[in-house]
Scaffold this active site. Structure first.
Site, PDB file in Angstrom:
ATOM      1  N   SER A 121       0.837  -1.272   0.050  1.00  0.00           N
ATOM      2  CA  SER A 121       0.123  -0.074   0.014  1.00  0.00           C
ATOM      3  C   SER A 121       0.663   1.073  -0.091  1.00  0.00           C
ATOM      4  CB  SER A 121      -0.875   0.016   1.218  1.00  0.00           C
ATOM      5  OG  SER A 121      -1.625  -0.911   1.313  1.00  0.00           O
ATOM      6  N   HIS A 142      -2.328  -2.895  -6.674  1.00  0.00           N
ATOM      7  CA  HIS A 142      -2.666  -2.740  -5.259  1.00  0.00           C
ATOM      8  C   HIS A 142      -4.297  -2.686  -5.643  1.00  0.00           C
ATOM      9  CE1 HIS A 142      -3.656   0.462  -2.196  1.00  0.00           C
ATOM     10  NE2 HIS A 142      -3.273  -0.680  -1.563  1.00  0.00           N
ATOM     11  N   GLU A 154      -4.911  -0.249  -8.366  1.00  0.00           N
ATOM     12  CA  GLU A 154      -3.609   0.781  -8.953  1.00  0.00           C
ATOM     13  C   GLU A 154      -2.570  -0.062  -9.322  1.00  0.00           C
ATOM     14  OE1 GLU A 154      -4.525   4.556  -5.726  1.00  0.00           O
ATOM     15  OE2 GLU A 154      -3.336   2.734  -5.019  1.00  0.00           O
ATOM     16  N   ASN A 192      -4.409   5.681  -1.111  1.00  0.00           N
ATOM     17  CA  ASN A 192      -4.011   5.971   0.425  1.00  0.00           C
ATOM     18  C   ASN A 192      -3.310   7.273   0.825  1.00  0.00           C
ATOM     19  OD1 ASN A 192      -4.720   3.454   1.021  1.00  0.00           O
ATOM     20  ND2 ASN A 192      -2.958   2.141   0.446  1.00  0.00           N
TER      21      ASN A 192
HETATM   22  N1  LIG Z   1      -5.594  -4.537   4.744  1.00  0.00           N
HETATM   23  C1  LIG Z   1      -5.851  -3.530   3.778  1.00  0.00           C
HETATM   24  O1  LIG Z   1      -6.836  -2.875   3.767  1.00  0.00           O
HETATM   25  C2  LIG Z   1      -4.723  -3.482   2.511  1.00  0.00           C
HETATM   26  C3  LIG Z   1      -5.582  -2.987   1.473  1.00  0.00           C
HETATM   27  C4  LIG Z   1      -4.636  -3.012   0.123  1.00  0.00           C
HETATM   28  C5  LIG Z   1      -3.404  -3.305   0.415  1.00  0.00           C
HETATM   29  N2  LIG Z   1      -2.675  -4.032   1.416  1.00  0.00           N
HETATM   30  C6  LIG Z   1      -1.299  -4.430   1.417  1.00  0.00           C
HETATM   31  O2  LIG Z   1      -1.534  -5.972   1.398  1.00  0.00           O
HETATM   32  C7  LIG Z   1      -0.521  -6.546   2.226  1.00  0.00           C
HETATM   33  C8  LIG Z   1      -1.198  -7.392   3.298  1.00  0.00           C
HETATM   34  O3  LIG Z   1      -1.662  -6.603   4.170  1.00  0.00           O
HETATM   35  P1  LIG Z   1      -2.765  -7.573   5.109  1.00  0.00           P
HETATM   36  O4  LIG Z   1      -3.646  -6.315   5.740  1.00  0.00           O
HETATM   37  O5  LIG Z   1      -3.503  -8.392   4.087  1.00  0.00           O
HETATM   38  O6  LIG Z   1      -2.012  -8.135   6.203  1.00  0.00           O
HETATM   39  P2  LIG Z   1      -2.422  -9.460   7.137  1.00  0.00           P
HETATM   40  O7  LIG Z   1      -1.505  -9.123   8.359  1.00  0.00           O
HETATM   41  O8  LIG Z   1      -3.907  -9.448   7.422  1.00  0.00           O
HETATM   42  O9  LIG Z   1      -1.904 -10.657   6.313  1.00  0.00           O
HETATM   43  C9  LIG Z   1      -0.498 -10.895   6.037  1.00  0.00           C
HETATM   44  C10 LIG Z   1      -0.490 -12.542   6.077  1.00  0.00           C
HETATM   45  O10 LIG Z   1       0.791 -12.756   5.283  1.00  0.00           O
HETATM   46  C11 LIG Z   1       1.380 -14.182   5.768  1.00  0.00           C
HETATM   47  N3  LIG Z   1       2.634 -14.197   5.856  1.00  0.00           N
HETATM   48  C12 LIG Z   1       3.594 -13.501   6.529  1.00  0.00           C
HETATM   49  N4  LIG Z   1       5.098 -13.755   6.196  1.00  0.00           N
HETATM   50  C13 LIG Z   1       4.717 -14.423   5.238  1.00  0.00           C
HETATM   51  C14 LIG Z   1       5.771 -15.215   4.136  1.00  0.00           C
HETATM   52  N5  LIG Z   1       7.240 -14.973   4.193  1.00  0.00           N
HETATM   53  N6  LIG Z   1       5.103 -15.961   3.368  1.00  0.00           N
HETATM   54  C15 LIG Z   1       3.938 -16.213   3.264  1.00  0.00           C
HETATM   55  N7  LIG Z   1       2.919 -15.563   3.980  1.00  0.00           N
HETATM   56  C16 LIG Z   1       3.531 -14.797   4.904  1.00  0.00           C
HETATM   57  C17 LIG Z   1       0.790 -13.751   7.329  1.00  0.00           C
HETATM   58  O11 LIG Z   1       0.684 -14.993   7.817  1.00  0.00           O
HETATM   59  C18 LIG Z   1      -0.571 -13.522   7.177  1.00  0.00           C
HETATM   60  O12 LIG Z   1      -1.772 -14.409   7.025  1.00  0.00           O
HETATM   61  C19 LIG Z   1       0.246  -5.360   2.815  1.00  0.00           C
HETATM   62  O13 LIG Z   1       1.380  -5.223   2.145  1.00  0.00           O
HETATM   63  C20 LIG Z   1      -0.635  -4.255   2.715  1.00  0.00           C
HETATM   64  O14 LIG Z   1      -0.017  -2.805   2.937  1.00  0.00           O
HETATM   65  C21 LIG Z   1      -3.754  -4.044   2.641  1.00  0.00           C
END
Ligand SMILES: NC(=O)c1ccc[n+]([C@@H]2O[C@H](COP(=O)([O-])OP(=O)(O)OC[C@H]3O[C@@H](n4cnc5c(N)ncnc54)[C@H](O)[C@@H]3O)[C@@H](O)[C@H]2O)c1
Length: 614
Positions: A121, A142, A154, A192
């Site tokens: 993000s 994204h 995005e 964002n």
């Molecule tokens: N939460 C949102 O609203 C949102 C929106 C758009 C983008 N993002 C981006 O998406 C990404 C993930 O965010 P999220 O909110 O889903 O996080 P989250 O913490 O909910 O999920 C992350 C997952 O990754 C797994 N993980 C960690 N290390 C790992 C590895 N080495 N190999 C495989 N899996 C692994 C964890 O077990 C977990 O299930 C981030 O970069 C975030 O910025 C988040």
């Protein structure tokens, strides 16, 4: 010819990853879904099946399609399973070192022609790409939360991403039924960068007990038509993820203090209050992962701790007895409305239709006749649209007395002033009301920019003075901001809230600061959008698209600015800047220039867009 993507890999099945798996599998693409451990994999599976089961229950997905969708997903622990996919998208936590290590490993495991994508993000896609031996095949894709619902993607192109890769990914987005905007690599991209300052500011309001969580969220939903309030959205995003995004944006987005995470966010993350995914964040949920909010100790109506310090500045919002004559318009409860502009006109209509006896006071018979005519016209429109019956319209009109003398307010129970937005005029009016009105009357101002305390101190009864900030047009807009000063009594604000309820409006209680809740949160976001345009990062159309399709906003910032009026927006932004002297609140030079040039929006035919040619 665009590249065929027959199988893709998704790494990390948390909040975003599970949704991204669903998007691909729904569109007939095989997915290798990878997690770090068996337990995390199981959690990801549960999230995916929960989401698809809900879609079946809502009739949005046939059972057979759900089964086919799930059959397309191959759940695996470890990256080795990704050896033959055409594209990998990662959605692991927002840490640069973690993502860089992951990309180095993906580079080793994946076939040479595979595209490697990040769902980051805020982190630099360029910095992630250089951890691989194929930076030209690395790109940002994204998605927005929840990925199966939000239309926007995005696409982030670095200076080395190859044009083919960009075109292939754009075609893939179209195949997934998404709308993409392709942009360069900048912290927070479009959405964002505009969203997180606002979210952080809202958390700051909550932290300082400026307003309750319910009131902050209700204000933004009802005042701006947003699909959810900022604190509920923080819970959906995940507070840990939000903290990381804010931190990166602070460090790489120009060290704007507005992006330095509010301390409460870190405290909540440390305490494990991560939002929906952990079952508790700003709100409490039925269980981890559930969208259903359940009551907790902060839910209105539950027992709340008293302020304790003897002042009313914090804590006791809207508690206390209510002046009963005002809580129900039955009988002959009288309300005075002073003023003759569009706000006064709307407010007269609102009170009269709710059953109050209204005394309208203007500066002369001619003005009264005009206001009367405007109220009639509006009520007639209501009849045509089926909002009100003819008999009720006539009864409402029959409840209004037209006067040009403030002395007629001697017997009212509540006065709402909606005269010109000038401090001296309003102060003089409050001093007169203080002499004329009987004791115990609630004296309310609709000011949108003056400190209510200034007006309260023009009277000998500041405890009875409150802000009632209606939105335009008052008969339509469901929100009223109730502004309590440091001298407003609990009884007065509770009475104001009860009055709003009898009007069919939601009253939210907030402190006496520039912009109250809605404008304080909305205007800096609009100003930031102008700055983004000014910096030529994206076009007005792309920015409007991003906020509508990525965040579900009813209008993009430039559409909204043209409706609100650029001069109005600039005036409020100046107030906010003058009150807090926050550098990030300084009005965008482009906004100032457009106002100087007379491009004020729809009302002058031109603002950010030319409305004369449409
Ligand atoms: N939460 C949102 O609203 C949102 C929106 C758009 C983008 N993002 C981006 O998406 C990404 C993930 O965010 P999220 O909110 O889903 O996080 P989250 O913490 O909910 O999920 C992350 C997952 O990754 C797994 N993980 C960690 N290390 C790992 C590895 N080495 N190999 C495989 N899996 C692994 C964890 O077990 C977990 O299930 C981030 O970069 C975030 O910025 C988040």
């Amino acid at each position: 010819m665009a590249r065929e993507f027959t199988s893709v890999g998704v790494v990390g099945l948390g909040t975003m990853g599970a949704g991204i798996v669903e998007v691909f599998a729904r569109n007939g693409i095989d997915v290798v879904a990878v997690e770090i451990s068996a337990a995390a994999l199981e959690r990801g599976k549960v999230t995916l099946t929960g989401s698809t089961d809900r879609a079946v229950a809502r009739g949005k997905l046939a059972e057979a399609d759900r089964d086919a969708l799930l059959a397309r997903v191959d759940f695996q622990v470890g990256l080795d399973a990704l050896h033959s996919v055409d594209l990998v998208i990662e959605a692991v936590p927002e840490h640069l070192d973690l993502k860089q290590r992951l990309f180095a490993n993906l580079d080793r495991v994946c076939k040479p022609e595979a595209i490697l994508a990040t769902n980051t993000s805020s982190l630099s896609v360029t910095e992630i790409s250089v951890a691989t031996g194929r930076p030209s095949q690395v790109i940002g894709i994204h998605f927005f939360n929840p990925a199966p619902v939000m239309k926007l993607v995005e696409v982030v192109r670095t200076v080395v991403t190859s044009a083919d890769v960009v075109a292939d990914v754009e075609a893939l987005c179209a195949r997934l039924g998404k709308v993409d905007v392709t942009i360069s690599d900048r912290a927070g991209f479009i959405a964002n960068a505009l969203l997180f300052g606002y979210l952080n500011h809202a958390v700051g309001m909550f932290e300082s007990r400026y307003a309750t969580r319910e009131d902050i969220d209700a204000a933004m939903k009802l005042g701006c038509g947003l699909p959810m309030g900022p604190l509920a959205l923080m819970d959906l995003i995940g507070l840990d993820t939000a903290a990381e995004i804010l931190d990166t944006m602070y460090r790489h987005g120009g060290r704007d203090r507005r992006h330095a995470p509010v301390p409460l966010i870190r405290q909540m993350v440390t305490a494990g209050l991560l939002g929906r995914k952990s079952g508790r964040g700003f709100y409490t949920y039925e269980r981890p992962g559930s969208p259903k909010v359940v009551p907790d100790e902060l839910t209105p109506g539950e027992t709340r701790p008293a302020a304790g310090d003897g002042t009313r500045a914090v804590g006791r919002v809207g508690v206390g007895s209510v002046r009963s004559e005002l809580a129900s318009p039955a009988g002959a409860t009288r309300v005075g409305v002073v003023g003759s502009g569009p706000m006064a006109t709307g407010i007269i209509e609102v009170f009269a239709t709710a059953g109050y006896e209204v005394i309208s006071v203007t500066r002369g018979a001619e003005k009264s006749a005009k206001v009367c005519e405007a109220v009639k016209t509006s009520l007639d429109k209501g009849v045509v649209r089926g909002r009100i019956g003819e008999a009720d319209r006539d009864a409402a009109l029959g409840r209004v007395t037209w006067s040009a003398t403030l002395d007629h307010l001697a017997e009212v129970d509540l006065v709402v002033e909606a005269v010109v937005e000038e401090r001296s005029v309003k102060k003089a009016l409050f001093a007169s009301l203080d002499e004329i009105c009987k004791p115990g009357v609630v004296l309310a101002t609709t000011t949108s920019s003056l400190p209510v305390i200034d007006l309260a101190m023009a009277t000998q009864r500041p405890a009875d003075v409150v802000g009632l900030h209606f939105f335009n047009p008052a008969p339509v807009m469901p929100l009223v901001e109730i502004v309590r000063t440091i001298r407003t009594s609990g009884e007065t604000s509770a009475t104001a809230r009860a009055v709003c309820a009898t009007l069919g409006k939601t009253g939210v209680i907030c402190g006496d600061r520039a912009g109250f809740v809605v404008n304080a949160l909305l205007l800096p976001y609009l100003n930031d959008a102008v700055r983004m345009l000014e910096a030529s990062y994206a076009t007005a159309d792309d920015i409007d698209h991003a906020m509508k399709l990525g965040c579900g906003y009813p209008m993009g910032p430039f559409e909204l600015l043209d409706v609100v009026g650029l001069d109005v927006a600039l005036a409020i932004q100046r107030e906010l800047y003058l009150e807090l002297r926050e550098p990030g609140f300084a009005p965008a030079p482009l906004l100032e220039h457009l106002v100087t040039a007379g491009y004020l929006g729809r009302k002058t035919g031109r603002g950010f867009r030319d409305h004369t040619r449409r």
